[in-house]
Enzyme design. Structure first.
Site, PDB file in Angstrom:
ATOM      1  N   TRP A 157       0.503  -1.235   0.331  1.00 40.67           N
ATOM      2  CA  TRP A 157      -0.117  -0.050  -0.484  1.00 40.67           C
ATOM      3  C   TRP A 157       1.097   1.660   0.037  1.00 40.67           C
ATOM      4  O   TRP A 157      -0.281   1.906  -0.183  1.00 40.67           O
ATOM      5  CB  TRP A 157      -0.906  -0.203   1.388  1.00 40.67           C
ATOM      6  CG  TRP A 157      -0.314  -0.518   2.561  1.00 40.67           C
ATOM      7  CD1 TRP A 157      -0.348  -1.256   3.674  1.00 40.67           C
ATOM      8  CD2 TRP A 157       0.587   0.123   3.224  1.00 40.67           C
ATOM      9  NE1 TRP A 157       0.710  -1.320   3.990  1.00 40.67           N
ATOM     10  CE2 TRP A 157       1.198  -0.177   4.037  1.00 40.67           C
ATOM     11  CE3 TRP A 157       1.253   1.768   3.041  1.00 40.67           C
ATOM     12  CZ2 TRP A 157       1.740   1.027   5.519  1.00 40.67           C
ATOM     13  CZ3 TRP A 157       1.595   2.492   4.285  1.00 40.67           C
ATOM     14  CH2 TRP A 157       2.452   1.855   4.965  1.00 40.67           C
ATOM     15  N   ASN A 158       1.878   0.946   0.683  1.00 40.33           N
ATOM     16  CA  ASN A 158       2.815   2.540   0.504  1.00 40.33           C
ATOM     17  C   ASN A 158       2.931   3.446  -0.584  1.00 40.33           C
ATOM     18  O   ASN A 158       3.431   4.328  -0.717  1.00 40.33           O
ATOM     19  CB  ASN A 158       3.940   2.128   1.981  1.00 40.33           C
ATOM     20  CG  ASN A 158       4.984   1.174   0.953  1.00 40.33           C
ATOM     21  OD1 ASN A 158       4.463   0.407   0.048  1.00 40.33           O
ATOM     22  ND2 ASN A 158       5.966   1.725   1.835  1.00 40.33           N
ATOM     23  N   ARG A 166       6.687  -1.305 -11.371  1.00 38.61           N
ATOM     24  CA  ARG A 166       7.844  -1.615 -11.028  1.00 38.61           C
ATOM     25  C   ARG A 166       7.668  -3.538 -11.218  1.00 38.61           C
ATOM     26  O   ARG A 166       8.992  -4.346 -12.147  1.00 38.61           O
ATOM     27  CB  ARG A 166       8.052  -1.341  -9.793  1.00 38.61           C
ATOM     28  CG  ARG A 166      10.011  -1.994 -10.158  1.00 38.61           C
ATOM     29  CD  ARG A 166      10.184  -1.228  -7.933  1.00 38.61           C
ATOM     30  NE  ARG A 166       9.879  -2.462  -7.322  1.00 38.61           N
ATOM     31  CZ  ARG A 166      11.062  -1.821  -6.380  1.00 38.61           C
ATOM     32  NH1 ARG A 166      11.682  -1.203  -6.058  1.00 38.61           N
ATOM     33  NH2 ARG A 166       9.915  -1.542  -4.620  1.00 38.61           N
ATOM     34  N   LYS A 181      -2.540  -8.749  -7.220  1.00 36.11           N
ATOM     35  CA  LYS A 181      -3.590  -8.610  -6.057  1.00 36.11           C
ATOM     36  C   LYS A 181      -2.602  -7.046  -5.692  1.00 36.11           C
ATOM     37  O   LYS A 181      -1.785  -7.584  -4.791  1.00 36.11           O
ATOM     38  CB  LYS A 181      -3.251  -9.379  -4.614  1.00 36.11           C
ATOM     39  CG  LYS A 181      -4.569  -9.164  -4.345  1.00 36.11           C
ATOM     40  CD  LYS A 181      -3.971  -9.693  -3.244  1.00 36.11           C
ATOM     41  CE  LYS A 181      -3.136  -9.311  -2.065  1.00 36.11           C
ATOM     42  NZ  LYS A 181      -3.525  -8.297  -1.271  1.00 36.11           N
ATOM     43  N   PRO A 182      -3.452  -6.089  -5.754  1.00 31.56           N
ATOM     44  CA  PRO A 182      -3.318  -4.608  -4.940  1.00 31.56           C
ATOM     45  C   PRO A 182      -3.627  -5.178  -3.430  1.00 31.56           C
ATOM     46  O   PRO A 182      -4.209  -5.677  -2.439  1.00 31.56           O
ATOM     47  CB  PRO A 182      -3.669  -3.397  -5.242  1.00 31.56           C
ATOM     48  CG  PRO A 182      -5.125  -4.342  -5.428  1.00 31.56           C
ATOM     49  CD  PRO A 182      -4.647  -5.725  -6.529  1.00 31.56           C
ATOM     50  N   GLY A 235       6.678  -6.927   0.202  1.00 28.86           N
ATOM     51  CA  GLY A 235       5.273  -6.819   2.202  1.00 28.86           C
ATOM     52  C   GLY A 235       6.232  -7.706   3.097  1.00 28.86           C
ATOM     53  O   GLY A 235       8.217  -7.132   2.346  1.00 28.86           O
ATOM     54  N   SER A 236       6.388  -7.606   4.328  1.00 27.10           N
ATOM     55  CA  SER A 236       6.801  -7.883   5.135  1.00 27.10           C
ATOM     56  C   SER A 236       7.056  -9.154   4.530  1.00 27.10           C
ATOM     57  O   SER A 236       7.474 -10.073   4.535  1.00 27.10           O
ATOM     58  CB  SER A 236       5.600  -7.322   6.293  1.00 27.10           C
ATOM     59  OG  SER A 236       4.899  -8.616   6.319  1.00 27.10           O
ATOM     60  N   GLU A 257      10.585  -8.957  -1.976  1.00 27.66           N
ATOM     61  CA  GLU A 257      11.312  -7.565  -1.891  1.00 27.66           C
ATOM     62  C   GLU A 257      10.547  -7.375  -0.377  1.00 27.66           C
ATOM     63  O   GLU A 257       9.566  -6.431  -0.535  1.00 27.66           O
ATOM     64  CB  GLU A 257      11.226  -6.516  -2.975  1.00 27.66           C
ATOM     65  CG  GLU A 257      11.931  -4.948  -2.536  1.00 27.66           C
ATOM     66  CD  GLU A 257      11.326  -3.644  -1.431  1.00 27.66           C
ATOM     67  OE1 GLU A 257      11.408  -3.922   0.169  1.00 27.66           O
ATOM     68  OE2 GLU A 257      10.344  -3.770  -1.886  1.00 27.66           O
ATOM     69  N   LEU A 258      11.159  -7.537   0.761  1.00 27.84           N
ATOM     70  CA  LEU A 258      10.557  -7.796   2.130  1.00 27.84           C
ATOM     71  C   LEU A 258      10.769  -6.601   2.622  1.00 27.84           C
ATOM     72  O   LEU A 258      11.761  -5.380   2.002  1.00 27.84           O
ATOM     73  CB  LEU A 258      11.290  -8.943   2.686  1.00 27.84           C
ATOM     74  CG  LEU A 258      10.460  -9.766   1.487  1.00 27.84           C
ATOM     75  CD1 LEU A 258      11.484 -11.673   2.582  1.00 27.84           C
ATOM     76  CD2 LEU A 258       9.422 -10.003   1.123  1.00 27.84           C
ATOM     77  N   CYS A 291       9.982   1.058   3.115  1.00 27.68           N
ATOM     78  CA  CYS A 291      11.108  -0.334   3.339  1.00 27.68           C
ATOM     79  C   CYS A 291      12.889  -0.113   3.829  1.00 27.68           C
ATOM     80  O   CYS A 291      13.390  -0.544   4.134  1.00 27.68           O
ATOM     81  CB  CYS A 291      10.981  -1.690   2.133  1.00 27.68           C
ATOM     82  SG  CYS A 291      11.279  -0.897   0.705  1.00 27.68           S
ATOM     83  N   GLU A 388      11.153  -2.515  12.040  1.00 23.53           N
ATOM     84  CA  GLU A 388      10.491  -1.383  11.346  1.00 23.53           C
ATOM     85  C   GLU A 388       9.626  -0.383  11.486  1.00 23.53           C
ATOM     86  O   GLU A 388       8.501  -1.170  12.159  1.00 23.53           O
ATOM     87  CB  GLU A 388      10.386  -1.982   9.972  1.00 23.53           C
ATOM     88  CG  GLU A 388      10.752  -1.094   8.664  1.00 23.53           C
ATOM     89  CD  GLU A 388      10.204  -2.071   7.879  1.00 23.53           C
ATOM     90  OE1 GLU A 388      10.836  -1.516   6.719  1.00 23.53           O
ATOM     91  OE2 GLU A 388       9.717  -3.587   7.210  1.00 23.53           O
ATOM     92  N   GLU A 465      14.615  -6.560  -8.763  1.00 26.49           N
ATOM     93  CA  GLU A 465      13.742  -5.167  -9.093  1.00 26.49           C
ATOM     94  C   GLU A 465      13.967  -4.219  -9.975  1.00 26.49           C
ATOM     95  O   GLU A 465      14.995  -3.753  -9.071  1.00 26.49           O
ATOM     96  CB  GLU A 465      12.569  -5.078  -8.991  1.00 26.49           C
ATOM     97  CG  GLU A 465      11.191  -5.811  -7.950  1.00 26.49           C
ATOM     98  CD  GLU A 465      10.485  -6.015  -7.323  1.00 26.49           C
ATOM     99  OE1 GLU A 465       9.696  -6.658  -7.681  1.00 26.49           O
ATOM    100  OE2 GLU A 465      10.130  -4.995  -6.727  1.00 26.49           O
TER     101      GLU A 465
END
Length: 486
Positions: A157-158, A166, A181-182, A235-236, A257-258, A291, A388, A465
């Site tokens: 979401w950020n 991307r 899936k957003p 995401g996380s 990408e965590l 992140c 985080e 990415e």
């Protein structure tokens, strides 16, 4: 309340096989404005049956799409890039309403998002292979590059627009079909982007979009079913581990990408103007909800007091408010849970001896706001040293020894990005090479760029990415052995 035109203009249904359609259930879910905690609209809420339809559409379209000329795929991305830029104001307002970031930052994200399409439009026509004779002369080796197949793309979401482009950009360039899936908090930017890609000429079935409030029910059967051949997730780390386990059943190729726990190190010889500017960018971009945000700021004791004073002055001068209001520098956090986490981390740090130099108090009134906060003298055992933050909190630690600060910076399960400020080139290179992160900003607080490989090491993810390698994640090698007849 009157619905803003930019909200009214966005389709609210699922996008499957080129058509907008309601969820099979049918169900809808609300999209809220984090600045007011009011509902902007409702969108379709997909379930497993919708996921099955989307996979069938992506599978059906894969062969034809893979055979499409690279130039044709490139031109679709180029046209989408142009449309995005033409509609910057509407897209920025849409993003601000559903996510909260100030309009100036939202405009910047539209430009950033569009650049991924331009970059991968250029990469689409540069996918190559190889031709060679084997060392013994008996075979010709022909190497082809082919799309990996139907992909599942999951975005956060950020950065709702840029994270979509991307992932979509390289998939389109490589010839892969997709299910996207957003995040449930910010589906509108993705739905608007889907409409733009359709307008740019993307064929039916190539991009299928599922908005849902029950991600597990939609994602797990897709990953375990065997039809998806590639997962790209941002995401996380916690969720990434779960998805990686689900991918194991059918050996789905993964890009993850965590999370991050970025250290920012200011040495005694640093240009303090550059260091403070860099810290502001690395900390406050997107209200700290990134992140790549500087999570731990280590400042040499020789300059710690002056750095803290300068940073505090800059942070205290920022205007907090609704992202649509003129002059707003810092918008709301995404939701109440996000703000509660920041409150808990700050309280813990203070209880362990940290001093609040500015901020630190939740404002009264509506919305998920939290003020820019600077904490000095933070203990290394504070929770925010290992968690985080994802908020506008600058946590200042001190150090005296280079080896010690590198050791402490590396003492984390994450390894996405780090930042180093020094005027000593040898030190910059030495420390940059020693830090266990996938990216290092040297005298800069911004590393993200579509032309550079973005990603981390350790539990910050797998793969990259962007850059020249971004399209590699969506391509397979195929080797043909052809006898020479010798």
């Amino acid at each position: 309340m009157t619905t803003p035109p930019v909200i009214a203009a966005v389709p609210k249904n699922l996008h499957i096989d080129g058509a907008w359609q309601p969820a099979a259930a049918p169900r809808t879910m609300p999209v809220d404005n984090p600045a007011t905690n009011t509902t902007l609209c409702h969108v379709a809420d997909a379930g497993p049956d919708d996921a099955a339809l989307a996979l069938a559409a992506a599978t059906k379209a894969q062969r034809t799409w893979a055979a499409t000329a690279p130039r044709e795929r490139s031109e679709i991305l180029r046209r989408a890039h142009e449309i995005l830029l033409e509609r910057t104001e509407d897209l920025a307002l849409l993003m601000t309403l559903e996510m909260g970031k100030p309009l100036a930052e939202a405009r910047g994200e539209v430009a950033y998002a569009a650049e991924f399409f331009r970059w991968f439009a250029e990469e689409a026509v540069r996918v190559d292979g190889g031709y060679a004779t084997s060392p013994d002369g008996r075979n010709r080796h022909l190497v082809l590059r082919q799309p990996v197949g139907p992909c599942l793309l999951i975005t956060p979401w950020n950065f709702p627009l840029a994270m979509g482009t991307r992932k979509i950009g390289p998939a389109v360039a490589a010839g892969c079909t997709m299910i996207l899936k957003p995040a449930p908090q910010t589906p509108l930017s993705t739905l608007a982007l889907t409409g733009i890609l359709t307008e740019a000429g993307l064929p039916p079935g190539v991009l299928n979009v599922l908005t849902t409030s029950d991600a597990a029910a939609v994602i797990e059967p897709l990953l375990r079913g065997g039809g998806i051949r590639k997962l790209s997730f941002t995401g996380s780390t916690q969720v990434g581990r779960i998805l990686l386990g689900q991918c194991a059943d059918t050996v789905v190729r993964t890009s993850l990408e965590l999370g991050g726990n970025a250290p920012l190190i200011v040495f005694e010889d640093a240009d303090l103007d550059a260091a403070v500017n860099g810290a502001m960018v690395a900390k406050m971009r997107n209200m700290g909800e990134a992140c790549t945000a500087a999570n731990r700021i280590y400042v040499h004791t020789a300059v710690a007091e002056e750095f803290a004073a300068r940073l505090t002055s800059r942070m205290a001068a920022l205007n907090v408010g609704d992202g649509t209001a003129p002059g707003t520098d810092v918008g709301p956090l995404i939701d109440g849970a996000g703000r509660d986490k920041v409150v808990r981390l700050v309280r813990d740090a203070v209880e362990r001896g940290a001093k609040v130099l500015t901020g630190g108090e939740v404002p009264s009134g509506e919305g998920n706001f939290y003020p820019p906060t600077v904490l000095a003298g933070v203990s290394r055992d504070a929770d925010l040293a290992t968690t985080e933050i994802f908020g506008p909190v600058a946590a200042l630690f001190t150090f005296e020894d280079e080896d010690d600060v590198v050791r402490v910076a590396n003492d984390t399960e994450w390894g996405l990005v780090s930042y180093v400020f020094t005027c000593d080139l040898d030190r910059a290179l030495r420390v940059g090479e020693a830090l266990e992160t996938g990216m290092v900003g040297i005298n800069t607080g911004l590393v993200s760029n579509p032309a550079a490989p973005f990603g981390g090491v350790k539990q910050s993810g797998l793969g990259r990415e962007g850059g020249r390698v971004g399209i590699e994640e969506f391509l397979e090698y195929k080797y043909l052995a052809i006898p020479t007849g010798r």
